[in-house]
Design an enzyme around this catalytic site. Structure first.
Site, PDB file in Angstrom:
ATOM      1  N   TYR A 102       0.842  -1.278  -0.198  1.00  0.00           N
ATOM      2  CA  TYR A 102      -0.095   0.126   0.010  1.00  0.00           C
ATOM      3  C   TYR A 102       1.009   1.396   0.078  1.00  0.00           C
ATOM      4  CZ  TYR A 102      -3.381   3.385   1.627  1.00  0.00           C
ATOM      5  OH  TYR A 102      -4.096   4.523   1.591  1.00  0.00           O
ATOM      6  N   TRP A 127       1.311   5.554  -1.605  1.00  0.00           N
ATOM      7  CA  TRP A 127       0.934   6.703  -2.683  1.00  0.00           C
ATOM      8  C   TRP A 127       1.825   6.528  -3.680  1.00  0.00           C
ATOM      9  CZ3 TRP A 127      -1.886  11.924  -2.808  1.00  0.00           C
ATOM     10  CH2 TRP A 127      -3.130  11.675  -2.277  1.00  0.00           C
TER      11      TRP A 127
END
Ligand SMILES: Nc1nc2c(c(=O)[nH]1)N[C@H]1C(S)=C(S)[C@@H](COP(=O)(O)OP(=O)(O)OC[C@H]3O[C@@H](n4cnc5c(=O)[nH]c(N)nc54)[C@H](O)[C@@H]3O)O[C@H]1N2
Ligand SMILES: Nc1nc2c(c(=O)[nH]1)N[C@H]1C(S)=C(S)[C@@H](COP(=O)(O)OP(=O)(O)OC[C@H]3O[C@@H](n4cnc5c(=O)[nH]c(N)nc54)[C@H](O)[C@@H]3O)O[C@H]1N2
Ligand SMILES: [Mo]
Length: 615
Positions: free
Chosen positions: A114, A116
């Site tokens: 996980y 950005w």
């Protein structure tokens, strides 16, 4: 060959910039010409590119290099690293992946990864790692996110889907000039709206909120921090005790009910279960009437102010905004369900300037009127492993293989993870209890991390592979909730021996005999042309046109026109609840959910309720 750009462009999560070059080096980022409120955050990328924390060569934790996974995980984060060449590093990673999948099966590989990472459709680290792991037999994935997982779970039960959470919002255009009162739980924070995952063209929050004010809306910002709503908007500021918003909303609802200000027609036509909410509000259900006085003691706002706000909300066209932060908390489902209940009692859902929406200000672009185009991304292929884990359960999973847990009405068991592969995120920044994560992180046999920098996660890995930053590669950015396609041009050669995630995975795929399946014989440019071509096709299907790839690449930025027709959230449903049934069991807004009540949870009842936080 990619054509020479007219203006060197960089499109990031923090905005789009023109890169000022001097002597072949990027020296400054000038904001995109059309951005009215640019963010300074991205400028840090210039200095960070060559900062001391940059990883310049592949590196292996010392005892792991000496003894492999027999070294055990206890030394992670404490031992020094030894730099190695790329050949040795890739051989080591390929060997570990092969060993793991043949001894334990691909389900023992956790590739949730996980985070950005960076903006860009091709060099998107998650897509890259997932595509790669799928070509070698799959991995245990993660579902949901840290941003709004509780909302993601509750909203489909209540309104049938996730409209109004990350997309599908009532646009600013239908708030300004229509809303007379905007009540903002968590504010609409300019600090957060500097950012949008995957890129953005214009920072639009400030002008959105100021347009509402200029056209006559009164603003009430309900948030512990005063500038969670731009100070120049002149909002009234209420600072209740954090995590008491549900109590405050119950006090508002009780006032509406006891003064007969609730919209019986809307509740009857568009919702189900109000009788159960009513019994809870009056105290018939549990002996505690949720009066404004009851609420005042919990949220520390005077009861008379709560009653006055309820009357104002009923007398005006009122819009309720709620930031994502409210559900990133203990019992995070409740504020969202409660806000829908409050908005349903006001009866203005689906009207211009009325109803509600989540996350205005949480990221840029919420409230933009954008074209409904699904942007292309690097295809990830099929994952043969079906197992998954909710993303924020990583420490629980690692500490308790086989252990049981509840998830959205399901009883599930944690997989037994032996290898973690992370590219594009930083769990040692983003997870909750980091001391617990340190212990959990010692459990797997092998941990591999791709990073540009020596983050805490890189420091807790066994094998660290250095990757390029956005300034060091070419990409295309198709921003969500936006009207922009941008080229992100390579400005400078990679620092040290850093490679693109794609190059690393291609090298591993070659060692594992699946290079063709992973690369399809394409290089960066070929992928960029392919992804742009797909975007162009989808845009053409919406009767719009964008330039050919070479012109686009030279210009750097292409903007689409705003759509002419826009609607408030749930407008169709409001107008005709039968024809536009929601995807809930009743087809209506479920103020009481038989399904959730059937789960038998004591931390999420069949209706929105005040459940005090552990804190
Ligand atoms: N206490 C607390 N914790 C929180 C939150 C909070 O409010 N409070 N918020 C939560 C939320 S909502 C979120 S979304 C998460 C965010 O969590 P993350 O998204 O994990 O946070 P970032 O630090 O942005 O991590 C991205 C990492 O990717 C790396 N990276 C960038 N580009 C590339 C690339 O091209 N390739 C590779 N391999 N790596 C790259 C960066 O160097 C960086 O280390 O944090 C969560 N954690
Ligand atoms: N600059 C910057 N912007 C970001 C990010 C970043 O790392 N940096 N991360 C991005 C990401 S990944 C996400 S998911 C979003 C998150 O977006 P949000 O969830 O909206 O952001 P937060 O900053 O967690 O919270 C917004 C405000 O809510 C208020 N608040 C907190 N708790 C409560 C409460 O109990 N009640 C009320 N009424 N208010 C409360 C706080 O004062 C806080 O400033 O931000 C995005 N934007
Ligand atoms: Mo997030």
């Amino acid at each position: 060959m990619l054509p020479q750009p007219e203006r060197q462009t960089l499109a990031t999560h923090w905005g789009t910039y023109r890169v000022r070059m001097e002597g072949g080096r990027p020296i400054a980022l000038d904001p995109f010409e059309a951005d009215p409120d640019p963010s300074p955050i991205a400028s840090a990328m210039l200095e960070a590119r060559t900062a001391p924390a940059r990883i310049l060569r592949p590196a292996v934790r010392r005892s792991f290099l000496e003894r492999g996974h027999a070294a055990g995980g206890e030394g992670r984060g404490g031992e020094p690293f030894v730099e190695v060449g790329w050949d040795e590093a890739l051989a080591l990673v390929a060997g570990e992946l092969d060993r793991l999948r043949s001894h334990h099966g691909n389900g023992a590989i956790y590739g949730g990864s996980y985070g950005w990472a960076s903006a860009g459709r091709f060099h998107h680290a998650q897509s890259q790692v997932h595509r790669f792991l799928n070509t070698i037999g799959g991995y245990t994935r993660s579902v949901q996110n840290y941003s709004f997982a509780a909302a993601d779970t509750i909203l489909p039960h209540v309104i049938g889907d996730r409209r109004g959470l990350a997309s599908g919002h009532t646009p600013w255009r239908l708030l300004a000039g229509h809303a007379e009162l905007i009540v903002m739980f968590g504010g609409a924070s300019p600090k957060n709206a500097q950012v949008s995952s995957g890129g953005l063209s214009r920072h639009a929050l400030r002008e959105g909120i100021l347009a509402c004010r200029d056209k006559g809306a009164e603003l009430v910002s309900i948030s512990p921090i005063r500038d969670d709503t731009a100070l120049e908007a002149g909002a009234q500021w209420w600072a209740p005790r954090p995590q008491s918003d549900v109590a405050l909303m119950l006090g508002l609802c009780h006032t509406l009910l006891s003064e007969g200000l609730h919209d019986r027609d809307f509740l009857g036509r568009c919702t189900t279960g109000f009788d159960r909410v009513e019994a809870y509000l009056t105290g018939a259900a549990d002996g505690t009437p949720k009066t404004a006085d009851w609420a005042a003691a919990l949220c520390e706002i005077p009861a008379e102010e709560i009653r006055a706000l309820a009357r104002r909300m009923a007398a005006n066209r009122t819009f309720i905004m709620m930031s994502w932060s409210l559900q990133r908390a203990d019992h995070g489902e409740q504020p969202y369900w409660m806000a829908i209940t409050l908005a349903a009692m006001l009866g203005q859902i689906g009207l211009p300037g009325g109803g509600l929406g989540f996350g205005y200000g949480s990221v840029n672009g919420v409230g933009n009127a954008a074209q409904e185009i699904t942007w292309p991304s690097l295809p990830q292929g099929e994952n043969p492993v079906a197992d998954f884990v909710p993303v924020a359960r990583i420490a629980d999973m690692l500490l308790d293989p086989g252990g049981a847990y509840d998830f959205n009405g399901e009883r599930r068991n944690y997989p037994d993870i032996k290898l973690i592969y992370w590219a594009g995120g930083n769990p040692f920044h983003h997870h909750q209890d980091l001391n617990r994560l340190v212990r959990a992180w010692q459990r797997p046999q092998t941990i591999i991390v791709h990073e540009p920098w020596w983050t805490a996660t890189a420091r807790h890995a066994d094998i660290v592979l250095p990757v390029t930053t956005q300034l060091e590669r070419n990409d295309i950015v198709c921003a969500n909730r936006d009207l922009m396609l941008a080229a992100s041009h390579k400005a400078v050669e990679p620092a040290g021996e850093a490679r693109d995630d794609y190059a690393i995975f291609s090298g591993l795929a070659a060692r594992l005999g699946v290079e063709e399946a992973f690369t399809e014989g394409r290089d960066e440019e070929s992928w960029l042309r392919q992804l742009y071509g797909l975007a162009r096709q989808r845009i053409a299907a919406a009767n719009l046109d964008i330039p050919d790839f070479d012109s686009f690449w030279r210009q750097g930025v292409t903007l689409l026109p705003e759509p002419e027709a826009v609607k408030p959230l749930l407008a169709d449903f409001r107008a005709d609840p039968q024809a536009y049934r929601l995807a809930t069991p009743s087809g209506l807004i479920e103020l009481f959910s038989e399904k959730i009540a059937g789960f038998g949870y004591d931390d999420c009842l069949g209706h929105a309720a005040w459940l005090p936080s552990q804190e």
